[in-house]
Design a protein around this motif. Structure first.
Motif, PDB file in Angstrom:
ATOM      1  N   PRO A 135       0.766  -1.226   0.010  1.00 38.09           N
ATOM      2  CA  PRO A 135       0.226   0.117  -0.036  1.00 38.09           C
ATOM      3  C   PRO A 135       0.912   1.248  -0.069  1.00 38.09           C
ATOM      4  O   PRO A 135       0.483   2.225  -0.643  1.00 38.09           O
ATOM      5  CB  PRO A 135      -0.956  -0.152   1.114  1.00 38.09           C
ATOM      6  CG  PRO A 135      -1.026  -1.601   1.480  1.00 38.09           C
ATOM      7  CD  PRO A 135       0.239  -2.247   0.932  1.00 38.09           C
TER       8      PRO A 135
ATOM      9  N   GLU B 284      -4.199   3.193  -2.404  1.00 43.85           N
ATOM     10  CA  GLU B 284      -5.191   2.636  -1.809  1.00 43.85           C
ATOM     11  C   GLU B 284      -5.803   1.511  -2.579  1.00 43.85           C
ATOM     12  O   GLU B 284      -6.657   0.609  -2.315  1.00 43.85           O
ATOM     13  CB  GLU B 284      -6.503   3.509  -1.610  1.00 43.85           C
ATOM     14  CG  GLU B 284      -5.932   4.440  -0.516  1.00 43.85           C
ATOM     15  CD  GLU B 284      -7.149   5.451  -0.281  1.00 43.85           C
ATOM     16  OE1 GLU B 284      -8.246   5.470  -1.002  1.00 43.85           O
ATOM     17  OE2 GLU B 284      -6.918   6.561   0.710  1.00 43.85           O
ATOM     18  N   GLN B 285      -5.671   1.274  -4.135  1.00 44.43           N
ATOM     19  CA  GLN B 285      -6.268   0.328  -5.021  1.00 44.43           C
ATOM     20  C   GLN B 285      -5.212  -0.780  -4.904  1.00 44.43           C
ATOM     21  O   GLN B 285      -4.112  -0.740  -4.530  1.00 44.43           O
ATOM     22  CB  GLN B 285      -6.546   0.929  -6.393  1.00 44.43           C
ATOM     23  CG  GLN B 285      -7.720   2.098  -6.362  1.00 44.43           C
ATOM     24  CD  GLN B 285      -7.868   2.013  -7.759  1.00 44.43           C
ATOM     25  OE1 GLN B 285      -8.183   1.228  -8.499  1.00 44.43           O
ATOM     26  NE2 GLN B 285      -8.127   3.575  -8.348  1.00 44.43           N
TER      27      GLN B 285
END
Length: 419
Positions: free
Chosen positions: A66, A71-72
């Motif tokens: 991360p 965030e993806q």
């Protein structure tokens, strides 16, 4: 297939193009597929995800780290990756570190324990042939077939391939034959240890045209005690990287390799094209290729190149992110990285996002083509191929010829004048 735990099933076809599923133990891979080349170790330590600059960033995408990827979750960009035993010593490591790397299989390291994709371990034939083995800071190791397989087994991949001796365009005829013979002998030695391998086994063949490929297959068949499909789960076509910019050679090589496989009863085996990706992929898929591998997505990023499509790239500082539909370019986190608008950015992270975008562009085109094949509409496939090369003079005549000869006739004969 050589083992009940390895299978390749074709689900849809359009002309020679096909979509399938490669199943290896509990892992599956949809084809056609591009294996991005990944350097798992890159001279580093586990605490730094084994280092390697931009190679580290790619691995952070692969395992969804991360702080670097945002965030993806982008791990789905890596359902299957290629690595090479020759890359183990790329960073001038010590012999002690090499032995440490080989102490655990890739997935036994905590860093890679959650990676569930397919790992294809290349034998590194080209580099080993040119260097004479694997060289580090304080060691030189000669590599033969048995030693290459020992290293592959230590890495614990899902797909293995025999050590090959790639031919080169400048080779004399006698040199090509000798290299083919050496590859054939290695195929036999590899086959003799088949029981040690828990995975798929691919056979390397070499040649640019029918006579060369015929000789390559003949030599291998003469060496093996059993038919090729009894020992090997796929075929890997090599020696094309030096000719990667010659569309005519690529088309002839893949087309003739498929023809040889069909005539010999190997048409059910998947065909992998070693070291080729980019703009040639749709055309080679249409000829029957099932998978590819390449580090071009990474090397182009290192050179600051951002893919607009399979045929075009621009400097990343000239890229129009709004014109791209890939997830990387639609993620504000990575747009800011590629624009170098974050404080304290490492170059590896800027270019890592560019590399991820480049990979996403290539995979997007394969997904689009795969869906057309699944839909079974040959005219839609033909239209896609035509549209993909309409501005590429060097490709057009091959696409038109392929459609007329291998699929339902789509173009009038006069269309070939556009070449």
């Amino acid at each position: 297939m050589t083992d009940d735990m390895v299978s390749f099933n074709v689900h849809a076809e359009a002309g020679e193009a096909r979509c399938g599923t490669l199943q290896i133990n509990d892992r599956s891979l949809e084809t056609p597929h591009l294996f991005p080349v990944v350097n798992f170790y890159a001279g580093g330590n586990e605490g730094s995800l084994f280092g390697g600059g931009i190679h580290r960033t790619i691995k952070e995408f692969m395992v969804n780290h991360p702080p670097v990827v945002g965030e993806q979750n982008y791990s789905d960009l890596f359902p299957g990756v290629m690595t090479s035993i020759s890359s183990l010593a790329d960073y001038g490591i010590s012999e002690e570190k090499l032995e440490w790397y080989l102490h655990n299989k890739i997935r036994e390291w905590e860093s890679f324990s959650d990676y569930n994709g397919v790992i294809f371990a290349d034998s590194g034939g080209y580099k080993i042939l040119t260097q004479g083995g694997i060289q580090g800071r304080d060691f030189e190791k000669d590599i033969d077939q048995d030693k290459a397989l020992d290293i592959q087994l230590a890495l614990g991949p899902d797909i293995f391939v025999n050590l090959d001796h790639p031919i080169h365009p400048d080779d004399e005829f006698e040199d090509r034959i000798e290299k083919m013979k050496q590859t054939a002998v290695n195929a036999r030695l590899f086959a003799e240890r088949r029981d040690e391998i828990d995975g798929a086994c691919y056979l390397t063949v070499h040649g640019y045209y029918e006579a060369m490929l015929e000789r390559s297959f003949d030599l291998i068949e003469e060496e093996l005690a059993e038919p090729i499909p009894k020992v090997f789960d796929g075929v890997a076509l090599g020696s094309l990287v030096p000719r990667k910019d010659n569309v005519e050679v690529l088309v002839e090589a893949v087309s003739d390799c498929k023809r040889e496989m069909q005539q010999r009863g190997y048409e059910d085996l998947p065909l992998h094209v070693l070291g080729i990706s980019g703009n040639a992929m749709p055309l080679l898929v249409a000829l029957g290729a099932d998978s590819f591998d390449s580090a071009s997505y990474l090397h182009q990023a290192i050179n600051g190149k951002y893919y607009v499509n399979l045929f075009e790239s621009v400097p990343v500082d000239e890229a129009d992110f709004d014109a791209c539909q890939c997830r990387i370019c639609n993620d504000d986190f990575h747009r800011a990285r590629m624009r170098d608008r974050m404080e304290d950015l490492y170059q590896k992270d800027i270019l890592g996002s560019v590399a991820a975008h480049n990979l996403a562009v290539q995979q997007r085109e394969l997904r689009k083509f795969r869906q057309l094949i699944v839909d079974g509409n040959e005219q839609a496939v033909a239209t896609y191929l035509e549209e993909s090369v309409k501005d590429q003079k060097g490709f057009r005549k091959f696409v038109y010829k392929l459609i007329n000869e291998r699929m339902n006739p789509y173009f009038e004969e006069t269309d070939t004048t556009y070449a």
